[in-house]
Write a protein that holds these residues in place. Structure first.
Motif, PDB file in Angstrom:
ATOM      1  N   ARG B  39      -1.808  -2.106   0.355  1.00  0.00           N
ATOM      2  CA  ARG B  39      -1.693  -0.694  -0.008  1.00  0.00           C
ATOM      3  C   ARG B  39      -3.065  -0.140  -0.432  1.00  0.00           C
ATOM      4  O   ARG B  39      -3.468   0.935  -0.031  1.00  0.00           O
ATOM      5  N   THR B 340       3.349   5.145  -4.150  1.00  0.00           N
ATOM      6  CA  THR B 340       3.668   3.929  -3.433  1.00  0.00           C
ATOM      7  C   THR B 340       2.648   2.880  -3.841  1.00  0.00           C
ATOM      8  O   THR B 340       1.459   3.044  -3.624  1.00  0.00           O
ATOM      9  N   SER B 343       2.491  -1.910  -0.018  1.00  0.00           N
ATOM     10  CA  SER B 343       2.651  -1.596   1.384  1.00  0.00           C
ATOM     11  C   SER B 343       2.867  -2.900   2.142  1.00  0.00           C
ATOM     12  O   SER B 343       2.190  -3.895   1.888  1.00  0.00           O
TER      13      SER B 343
END
Lengths: 239, 383
Positions: B39, B340, B343
């Motif tokens: 991420r 977020t 990932s």
């Protein structure tokens, strides 16, 4: 069929040298049914291992079907062993995670025999030892006599010309001993396979035609006698 | 063979499961951190296109990502534009969208750009819908994808930024990086907002950054050096320098990941070696038997290698599944704030399994060789 010339096996334990087999000459013809007897430490098992190419002699040589084994690589010895020789051990030595049929298939696996044929031949061998109904049982579910019969089926499945048995009845009672010996003798008569059985049980030796007695790594006597008739009690339960 | 190997593993199920569990823990950590790193790398890579396609000019003493309370005089724009090779110099101004920090990753910013010259700059990011800002677009905003989602705003909607209403005229496509959290407005609007937010901070026309787009065919590095020489009181960050600063971020994260991987390697590897040595010594007689009935060295070797590889593989699969579950739950937990944290890329999902299987195989090599080299006669004698 198998000839040992002047074979000597020396073990060294610390400073002590033990001549387990000492300059021994021996010739076994095809189709013989013989026993090797002698007191503990007389070199019976060592001799069997030398004849079975599991061990190499310190000096002397062993030839199998006219082929000299001295100087063969471990790989060639392995190949010769798995094609010509079958082994039966005192402790059965079955693999506990495999069922009876899979145990019998094991040598065929190493010979790269394809699955269906392996299966068929293993079942035939189990049939010969009278255990085709126990094919799917694991060793722990079989009696001692049954386990040894599975081990014999495993030794026979490759159609070896020579079957070497090391105290095959050492852990069996009288009735099972009788059955195992009877089985081996019948196989010897039917298939002409050569059997050499190491034993210290006089009863077992009495059932073989030729008896080789070892003492201190040498042959003390090599006699041809009459085979005693086997009288196994068919009513006795297998254990 | 596989069936046989699995049955052998099951013989000592407690021991096998404990060893597998050891791998699971290591691989779980590796997966979660891998997802975190993936991420962050995504953000960094996304940021790269934004930051490395232009030359950034910041007040001297400041860095690529801010870090000082200093600002540039707007007069610097003219000075920079006078440097040969400069296509346009765009005054930019950024301020935090809210005083509450999101706590992770790039902050949400209101980014103001001088619209008369900012077309090239604003075109660095692909549009999802609507249009980019153009001259005279005061009171209008183009939102980064995350912000659009957060405001649930579409074209024509009105959003409130720092107490002032803006009309949404465009939404950018996701870049998975910093600009997703940017609200692009005109320079003038951004400056006004800044003044409203900081009423005590009386400033004239200032800029936080000046973004320079080089003329076609002009080497950006050379131009950056030229600007640095000709204009005082500024710090020039060339694309190469930006890339260096950005890749330093990835480097640190990847180093952490490698560190965790190394610990997993040592701990997991040792426990597999231990388990396999015990299995081999327990089964010495069986190995002797196999060799007596015709097994070659290679087949014993591959049997034990397969066993240790399976320990690694199972540990890897379970560890990755547990890791992915944790990542999914954590991402769900933070989704309300449009953050977020993790990932999942193919590398994150498959890499640890491959790694664990390889680790198992490598750890099994020594015990397997030991098994394969046993002499049949000695192995059979073993009690």
């Amino acid at each position: 069929m198998i000839v040992a010339r002047g074979v000597t096996k020396v073990y060294r334990i610390g400073p002590t040298e033990i001549r387990a087999v000492d300059g021994l000459d021996l010739s076994i013809e095809a189709g013989e049914f013989l026993s090797i007897v002698g007191p503990s430490g007389s070199g019976k098992t060592t001799l069997l291992h030398l004849l079975g190419l599991l061990d190499a002699p310190t000096s002397g040589s062993v030839s199998v079907e006219g082929r000299e084994t001295l100087g063969l690589s471990p790989r060639e010895l392995t190949r010769l062993r798995r094609e010509k020789i079958g082994f039966v051990f005192q402790e059965f030595n079955l693999l506990p995670v495999l069922n009876a049929r899979e145990n019998v298939e094991l040598p065929l696996r190493y010979l790269k025999v394809p699955g269906p044929e392996r299966h068929r031949r293993a079942m035939e061998a189990l049939e010969m030892v009278g255990l085709s109904d126990r094919a799917n049982n694991r060793p722990a579910q079989l009696s001692g006599g049954e386990q040894q019969r599975v081990a014999i089926a495993r030794a026979l499945v490759t159609n070896p010309t020579l079957v070497l048995a090391d105290e095959p009845t050492g852990e069996l009672d009288t009735q099972n001993t009788c059955r195992v010996i009877e089985l081996m003798r019948n196989l010897n008569r039917e298939t002409g396979q050569t059997f050499a059985i190491v034993t210290h049980d006089p009863m077992v030796a009495g059932y073989t035609r030729r008896v080789i007695t070892l003492r201190d790594g040498k042959i003390a006597s090599d006699s041809m006698g009459a085979e005693a008739e086997l009288a196994c009690d068919p009513e006795a339960p297998t254990i | 063979m596989l069936k046989y190997v699995l049955r052998n593993m099951w013989r000592r199920r407690a021991r096998t499961l404990l060893t597998v569990f050891g791998i699971v823990v290591g691989i779980f950590a590796l997966t979660v951190l891998g997802a975190l790193s993936a991420r962050l790398n995504q953000q960094v890579r996304g940021a790269e296109t934004w930051f490395t396609s232009k030359i950034s000019v910041v007040p001297s003493g400041s860095g690529l990502f801010g870090g000082s309370d200093r600002y540039l005089e707007l007069s610097k724009v003219g000075e920079i534009e006078a440097v040969p090779g400069v296509k346009s110099a765009v005054a930019g101004f950024g301020l935090l969208l809210s005083d509450q920090s999101t706590g992770f990753g790039a902050p949400e910013l209101i980014v103001g750009a001088e619209l008369s010259k900012a077309q090239d700059l604003l075109n660095l990011i692909d549009l999802d819908r609507g249009r980019i800002l153009r001259e005279g677009d005061e009171g209008k905003v183009v939102l980064g994808s995350t912000l659009a989602e957060k405001f649930e705003a579409d074209l024509g909607d009105t959003v409130e930024l720092r107490g002032r209403d803006f009309e949404v005229v465009g939404v950018y496509a996701p870049t998975l990086s910093a600009p997703d959290g940017f609200a692009f407005v005109s320079y003038r609007d951004a400056l006004d907002l800044f003044r409203e937010v900081n009423p005590y901070f009386q400033v004239g026309d200032i800029a936080a950054t000046i973004d320079v787009i080089p003329e076609e065919g002009v080497d950006a590095e050379e131009l950056a050096a030229r600007i640095g020489e000709s204009v005082d009181g500024i710090k020039v960050i060339s694309p190469a320098e930006a890339e260096k600063q950005i890749s330093q971020f990835s480097l640190i994260f990847n180093a952490i990941l490698l560190g965790i991987g190394f610990i997993a390697l040592v701990v997991g590897g040792l426990s597999i070696i231990n388990t396999m040595i015990m299995s081999v010594s327990e089964r010495t007689r069986e190995i002797g038997l196999k060799k007596a009935v015709g097994a070659e060295t290679g087949s014993v070797l591959s049997e034990y290698l397969l066993e240790s590889a399976m320990i690694g593989f199972f540990g890897g699969v379970i560890g990755v599944l547990a890791g992915l579950l944790a990542v999914y739950l954590l991402n769900n937990a933070t989704s309300s704030s449009q953050v977020t944290v993790f990932s999942v890329t193919p590398t994150v999902a498959i890499g640890p399994v491959v790694f664990a299987t390889f680790l198992g195989t490598a750890a099994g090599l020594f015990p397997a060789l030991r098994a394969a080299r046993l002499k049949p006669i000695e192995a059979l004698r073993e009690d």
